[in-house]
Write a protein that holds these residues in place. Structure first.
Motif, PDB file in Angstrom:
ATOM      1  N   ALA A 107     -14.579  62.655  76.795  1.00  0.00           N
ATOM      2  CA  ALA A 107     -15.735  62.064  76.818  1.00  0.00           C
ATOM      3  C   ALA A 107     -16.380  62.059  75.474  1.00  0.00           C
ATOM      4  N   LEU A 108     -16.578  63.199  74.956  1.00  0.00           N
ATOM      5  CA  LEU A 108     -17.466  63.236  73.713  1.00  0.00           C
ATOM      6  C   LEU A 108     -16.769  62.290  72.550  1.00  0.00           C
ATOM      7  N   ALA A 109     -15.317  62.221  72.562  1.00  0.00           N
ATOM      8  CA  ALA A 109     -14.649  61.422  71.676  1.00  0.00           C
ATOM      9  C   ALA A 109     -14.875  59.915  71.945  1.00  0.00           C
ATOM     10  N   LEU A 110     -14.819  59.877  73.192  1.00  0.00           N
ATOM     11  CA  LEU A 110     -15.025  58.323  73.695  1.00  0.00           C
ATOM     12  C   LEU A 110     -16.327  57.756  73.548  1.00  0.00           C
ATOM     13  N   ARG A 112     -18.484  58.820  71.026  1.00  0.00           N
ATOM     14  CA  ARG A 112     -18.575  58.499  69.576  1.00  0.00           C
ATOM     15  C   ARG A 112     -17.981  57.335  69.100  1.00  0.00           C
ATOM     16  N   ILE A 113     -16.706  56.915  69.751  1.00  0.00           N
ATOM     17  CA  ILE A 113     -16.302  55.550  69.481  1.00  0.00           C
ATOM     18  C   ILE A 113     -17.071  54.615  69.843  1.00  0.00           C
ATOM     19  N   VAL A 114     -17.864  54.562  71.259  1.00  0.00           N
ATOM     20  CA  VAL A 114     -18.455  53.405  71.697  1.00  0.00           C
ATOM     21  C   VAL A 114     -19.776  53.334  70.576  1.00  0.00           C
ATOM     22  N   ALA A 115     -20.418  54.703  70.480  1.00  0.00           N
ATOM     23  CA  ALA A 115     -21.392  54.680  69.445  1.00  0.00           C
ATOM     24  C   ALA A 115     -21.216  53.658  68.133  1.00  0.00           C
ATOM     25  N   GLY A 116     -20.043  53.913  67.582  1.00  0.00           N
ATOM     26  CA  GLY A 116     -19.480  53.296  66.337  1.00  0.00           C
ATOM     27  C   GLY A 116     -19.469  51.821  66.796  1.00  0.00           C
ATOM     28  N   VAL A 117     -18.863  51.566  67.875  1.00  0.00           N
ATOM     29  CA  VAL A 117     -18.742  50.071  67.953  1.00  0.00           C
ATOM     30  C   VAL A 117     -20.053  49.352  68.386  1.00  0.00           C
ATOM     31  N   ALA A 118     -21.290  50.136  68.644  1.00  0.00           N
ATOM     32  CA  ALA A 118     -22.452  49.751  69.065  1.00  0.00           C
ATOM     33  C   ALA A 118     -23.318  49.502  67.641  1.00  0.00           C
ATOM     34  N   LYS A 119     -22.753  50.120  66.659  1.00  0.00           N
ATOM     35  CA  LYS A 119     -23.334  49.940  65.437  1.00  0.00           C
ATOM     36  C   LYS A 119     -22.459  48.809  64.642  1.00  0.00           C
ATOM     37  N   ALA A 120     -21.608  48.115  65.018  1.00  0.00           N
ATOM     38  CA  ALA A 120     -20.704  47.082  64.553  1.00  0.00           C
ATOM     39  C   ALA A 120     -20.053  48.021  63.456  1.00  0.00           C
ATOM     40  N   ARG A 121     -19.293  49.246  63.691  1.00  0.00           N
ATOM     41  CA  ARG A 121     -18.904  49.833  62.718  1.00  0.00           C
ATOM     42  C   ARG A 121     -17.580  50.362  63.357  1.00  0.00           C
ATOM     43  N   PRO A 122     -16.647  49.278  63.943  1.00  0.00           N
ATOM     44  CA  PRO A 122     -15.645  49.909  64.699  1.00  0.00           C
ATOM     45  C   PRO A 122     -14.435  50.439  63.843  1.00  0.00           C
ATOM     46  N   PHE A 123     -14.337  50.334  62.825  1.00  0.00           N
ATOM     47  CA  PHE A 123     -13.474  50.729  61.746  1.00  0.00           C
ATOM     48  C   PHE A 123     -13.880  51.695  60.767  1.00  0.00           C
ATOM     49  N   SER A 124     -14.962  52.475  61.029  1.00  0.00           N
ATOM     50  CA  SER A 124     -15.485  53.495  60.169  1.00  0.00           C
ATOM     51  C   SER A 124     -14.779  54.882  60.410  1.00  0.00           C
ATOM     52  N   GLY A 125     -14.813  55.642  59.464  1.00  0.00           N
ATOM     53  CA  GLY A 125     -14.202  56.837  59.350  1.00  0.00           C
ATOM     54  C   GLY A 125     -14.394  57.694  60.677  1.00  0.00           C
ATOM     55  N   VAL A 126     -15.753  57.694  61.294  1.00  0.00           N
ATOM     56  CA  VAL A 126     -15.818  58.520  62.508  1.00  0.00           C
ATOM     57  C   VAL A 126     -15.206  57.880  63.647  1.00  0.00           C
ATOM     58  N   GLN A 128     -12.249  56.391  63.592  1.00  0.00           N
ATOM     59  CA  GLN A 128     -11.062  56.532  63.466  1.00  0.00           C
ATOM     60  C   GLN A 128     -10.623  57.965  63.818  1.00  0.00           C
ATOM     61  N   SER A 129     -11.486  58.802  63.217  1.00  0.00           N
ATOM     62  CA  SER A 129     -11.067  60.455  63.731  1.00  0.00           C
ATOM     63  C   SER A 129     -11.458  60.613  65.248  1.00  0.00           C
ATOM     64  N   ASN A 130     -12.335  59.896  65.831  1.00  0.00           N
ATOM     65  CA  ASN A 130     -12.320  60.390  67.180  1.00  0.00           C
ATOM     66  C   ASN A 130     -11.224  59.623  68.121  1.00  0.00           C
ATOM     67  N   TRP A 131     -10.704  58.518  67.489  1.00  0.00           N
ATOM     68  CA  TRP A 131      -9.528  57.912  68.280  1.00  0.00           C
ATOM     69  C   TRP A 131      -8.472  58.941  68.371  1.00  0.00           C
ATOM     70  N   LYS A 132      -8.484  59.726  67.175  1.00  0.00           N
ATOM     71  CA  LYS A 132      -7.215  61.098  66.928  1.00  0.00           C
ATOM     72  C   LYS A 132      -7.793  61.858  67.801  1.00  0.00           C
ATOM     73  N   LEU A 133      -9.006  62.090  68.083  1.00  0.00           N
ATOM     74  CA  LEU A 133      -9.445  63.372  69.023  1.00  0.00           C
ATOM     75  C   LEU A 133      -8.923  62.966  70.363  1.00  0.00           C
ATOM     76  N   LEU A 134      -9.412  61.781  70.655  1.00  0.00           N
ATOM     77  CA  LEU A 134      -9.326  61.086  71.937  1.00  0.00           C
ATOM     78  C   LEU A 134      -7.921  61.391  72.422  1.00  0.00           C
TER      79      LEU A 134
END
Length: 225
Positions: A107-110, A112-126, A128-134
């Motif tokens: 849930a925490l990883a997801l 953070r992913i949603v937050a990155g998408v909301a900021k229009a930064r879906p390919f940011s390092g944060v 990417q790392s949370n996709w690995k964590l998920l």
């Protein structure tokens, strides 16, 4: 601040509010699921209900062990889950504990992913790392949960003589000592593997690869510009 910037901010505000609502829902569901699972862990480990009203006996039946389907006491015998060997109770509850951890980490990883998408930064390092964590939480946690349940199933079966002909090596005294009481009938299920979680982990693995490719293409495009 220019009018164009204000217009963009106003246009993005409803979208960000929707993403915040999505994150709140994800965290709420995950927290409730984890708490309910941990409550079940506590019952199995202690052998008692969390709340016993009116001075009632809070001890629960042996059948509450997740690996069992049936536990029928011998005539005149009394026994509870709390009488079972502590190591078996801890082992039997371990898959559920892993599941609770998976719920929260995923849930925490997801979020953070949603937050990155909301900021229009879906390919940011944060992101990417949370996709690995998920992926690690779902795939690794699901496999660990299934493996622990298989070990618990095999250990319990071997201790009571229901696994691979081990009954010849288990005396009634040893069985009663392990169980804490004399039982005339015990039924075991099969090891439970969380296939939905594992499949979700495989899907996250594929999505993580797609996002990595997107990040690579974005960097190449920036380099061209």
């Amino acid at each position: 601040m220019s009018a164009d910037v204000l217009e963009v901010q106003n246009r993005n505000r409803p979208r960000r509010a929707r993403y915040r609502a999505i994150n709140a829902i994800i965290l709420t569901i995950a927290l409730l699921a984890a708490l309910l699972t941990l409550a079940r862990v506590a019952v199995v480990v202690t052998g008692r209900t969390l709340f016993a009203l009116g001075g009632a006996d809070g001890r629960v039946s042996l059948v509450e062990l997740p690996q069992l389907l049936q536990a029928e006491l011998a005539d005149g015998a009394t026994g509870y889950l709390a009488d079972l060997e502590l190591g078996m109770r801890l082992l039997g509850a371990s898959p559920m504990f892993v599941q609770a951890v998976v719920f929260m980490v995923a849930a925490l990883a997801l979020v953070r992913i949603v937050a990155g998408v909301a900021k229009a930064r879906p390919f940011s390092g944060v992101v990417q790392s949370n996709w690995k964590l998920l992926t690690a939480a779902l795939l690794g946690g699901g496999l660990l949960q299934g493996a622990l349940d298989t070990v618990a199933f095999a250990y319990f079966g071997s201790r009571i003589g229901l696994l691979f002909g081990s009954g010849m090596d288990v005396s009634h005294e040893d069985k009663a000592s392990f169980l804490g009481a004399t039982y005339q009938g015990i039924g075991m299920g099969v090891p439970q593997w969380p296939f939905l979680i594992i499949i979700a982990g495989l899907a996250a693995l594929a999505l993580a690869a797609a996002f990595r490719l997107g990040a690579k293409l974005e960097r190449e495009a920036d380099g061209v510009v």
